[in-house]
Design an enzyme around this catalytic site. Structure first.
Site, PDB file in Angstrom:
ATOM      1  N   TRP A   1       0.819  -1.213   0.000  1.00 42.80           N
ATOM      2  CA  TRP A   1       0.000   0.000   0.000  1.00 42.80           C
ATOM      3  C   TRP A   1       0.857   1.270   0.000  1.00 42.80           C
ATOM      4  CZ3 TRP A   1      -0.510  -3.945   3.621  1.00 42.80           C
ATOM      5  CH2 TRP A   1       0.234  -3.791   4.799  1.00 42.80           C
ATOM      6  N   ARG A   2       2.167   1.088  -0.098  1.00 44.63           N
ATOM      7  CA  ARG A   2       3.025   2.273  -0.080  1.00 44.63           C
ATOM      8  C   ARG A   2       3.356   2.733  -1.500  1.00 44.63           C
ATOM      9  NH1 ARG A   2       7.279   1.496   4.941  1.00 44.63           N
ATOM     10  NH2 ARG A   2       5.777   2.092   6.541  1.00 44.63           N
TER      11      ARG A   2
ATOM     12  N   GLU B   1      -4.680   1.274   6.587  1.00 42.95           N
ATOM     13  CA  GLU B   1      -4.664   1.694   7.988  1.00 42.95           C
ATOM     14  C   GLU B   1      -5.807   1.051   8.785  1.00 42.95           C
ATOM     15  OE1 GLU B   1      -2.357   3.077   9.602  1.00 42.95           O
ATOM     16  OE2 GLU B   1      -1.109   3.708   7.931  1.00 42.95           O
TER      17      GLU B   1
ATOM     18  N   TYR C   1     -11.994  -8.293  14.391  1.00 38.52           N
ATOM     19  CA  TYR C   1     -12.508  -6.913  14.577  1.00 38.52           C
ATOM     20  C   TYR C   1     -13.379  -6.521  13.378  1.00 38.52           C
ATOM     21  CZ  TYR C   1      -8.981  -6.714  18.237  1.00 38.52           C
ATOM     22  OH  TYR C   1      -8.212  -6.972  19.336  1.00 38.52           O
TER      23      TYR C   1
ATOM     24  N   TYR D   1      -6.257   8.311  15.274  1.00 37.66           N
ATOM     25  CA  TYR D   1      -5.044   7.764  14.658  1.00 37.66           C
ATOM     26  C   TYR D   1      -5.202   7.621  13.144  1.00 37.66           C
ATOM     27  CZ  TYR D   1      -1.662   4.774  12.650  1.00 37.66           C
ATOM     28  OH  TYR D   1      -0.708   4.309  11.777  1.00 37.66           O
TER      29      TYR D   1
ATOM     30  N   CYS E   1      20.192   0.249  18.597  1.00 39.00           N
ATOM     31  CA  CYS E   1      20.334   1.700  18.692  1.00 39.00           C
ATOM     32  C   CYS E   1      21.461   2.225  17.798  1.00 39.00           C
ATOM     33  CB  CYS E   1      20.585   2.108  20.142  1.00 39.00           C
ATOM     34  SG  CYS E   1      19.234   1.604  21.226  1.00 39.00           S
TER      35      CYS E   1
END
Ligand code: SF4
Length: 353
Positions: free
Chosen positions: A23-24, A36, A81, A119, A195
């Site tokens: 989806w990008r 999303e 959901y 969001y 990191c």
């Protein structure tokens, strides 16, 4: 005030390390929005095949608005959901009717559509319209807690995260958001950090303090309640009875074998009374086929599964075919069931019922 250095560091990292997701980089607001919606509470790897299947069948917002909710729920089957699917369908219809098919680029209007919370609104506005709105999902939240060296998930700290994120967001806001999502999913995970390769490390407080994995404090795990159900396998000739859940519940619109919630008691007479109340069916209970447990995110279903037969012949003539159907096993794939039912179907196969 914007933090240009962080902004540039994030974009440089993103240009090299971004995940390739279907989806990008497609510049299609409908697809960004759909992704999303699917990604809420769901892992990327789980979403990808569902997204691809959906886009193949429904390549445009118009095709969703013109579709049938039962077909959409079938495509969504297993993703969970299900209210997300129903809300998305309703929202697409509103966009067609009230916005001439143009997804609104005004965050307030977009946010007012069914299923669009803060969001999703911020993510879609940032990614699709390049507007600067801090979008905070689970990954971004964790990265920002560490970046700011925060431990407690208080509202005050959430506001600090929101304000700080807003300062990252002036240049290519959609990619800034996606870069932090990708940092959270690849090098700043719950139990793993890298990191040395993170563009935020120069000013990340958790890294500077020496033990990033201590940030934020873990959520206390709540015990997941177990709900007990009794389900029945009712046959007529070679067909079995299935029922559709009413629209206004969380699994509404999905099909299931007739089942009722019980208090953990294996009380047959109570079971019969409850079934009669719920479906207007009088049953003879023949024998127990087996038992399954299925976990949802907030509770577990413990289902005892019985072979039964209908006593009241009236049922056949009075049943509403929109909500009650007789189907063969071959027709199972034509209907959207919640996952626990597929475990019950497997029990039938395993026990040669
Ligand atoms: S520096 Fe480390 S702890 Fe900080 S955001 Fe990057 S990966 Fe996470």
């Amino acid at each position: 005030m914007y933090n240009t250095n962080i902004n540039k560091a994030l974009l440089l990292w993103y240009d090299v390390h971004k995940r390739k997701l279907p989806w990008r980089e497609i510049n299609d607001t409908y697809k960004t929005w759909l992704s999303e919606v699917m990604l809420q509470q769901t892992q990327v790897n789980t979403v990808i095949p569902y997204y691809k299947k959906w886009i193949k069948k429904y390549p445009t917002l118009l095709s969703v608005a013109n579709s049938d909710i039962d077909d959409l729920l079938k495509l969504w089957e297993g993703l969970g959901y299900y209210s997300r699917c129903k809300n998305f369908y309703n929202a697409c219809r509103i966009v067609m009717n009230d916005y001439c098919g143009e997804i609104p680029s005004d965050i307030k209007k977009f946010n007012s559509l069914p299923g669009v919370g803060p969001y999703i609104a911020a993510a879609v506005m940032s990614i699709a319209f390049n507007q600067s709105h801090p979008a905070i999902d689970t990954n971004i939240n964790r990265v920002m807690f560490r970046y700011l060296g925060l431990k407690n998930k208080t509202n005050y700290n959430k506001k600090r995260i929101y304000s700080k994120l807003a300062t990252f967001n002036n240049l290519r806001p959609g990619e800034i958001i996606q870069s932090i999502m990708d940092i959270g999913s690849s090098i700043c995970k719950t139990n793993y950090v890298n990191c040395e390769n993170c563009p935020l490390s120069n000013s990340c407080k958790a890294f500077i303090n020496g033990n990033p994995l201590l940030y934020p404090n873990p959520k206390l795990k709540k015990a997941i309640p177990i709900n007990y159900f009794i389900a029945c396998f009712i046959q007529k000739n070679k067909s079995m009875l299935i029922v559709k859940r009413k629209n206004d519940d969380a699994l509404g619109g999905l099909w299931e074998l007739p089942m009722i919630k019980v208090d953990g008691l294996n009380n047959r007479s109570l079971f019969n009374v409850s079934l009669k109340n719920k479906y207007n069916i009088n049953l003879n209970i023949n024998y127990k086929i087996g038992n399954i447990v299925h976990s949802f995110s907030h509770y577990k279903m413990n289902i005892s599964f019985y072979n039964c037969e209908i006593k009241n012949s009236k049922f056949y003539s009075t049943s509403d075919t929109n909500y009650i159907k007789w189907i063969t096993r071959k027709e199972i794939n034509n209907y959207a069931f919640h996952k626990a039912n597929h475990k019950l179907f497997d029990l039938l196969e395993k026990n040669n019922v």
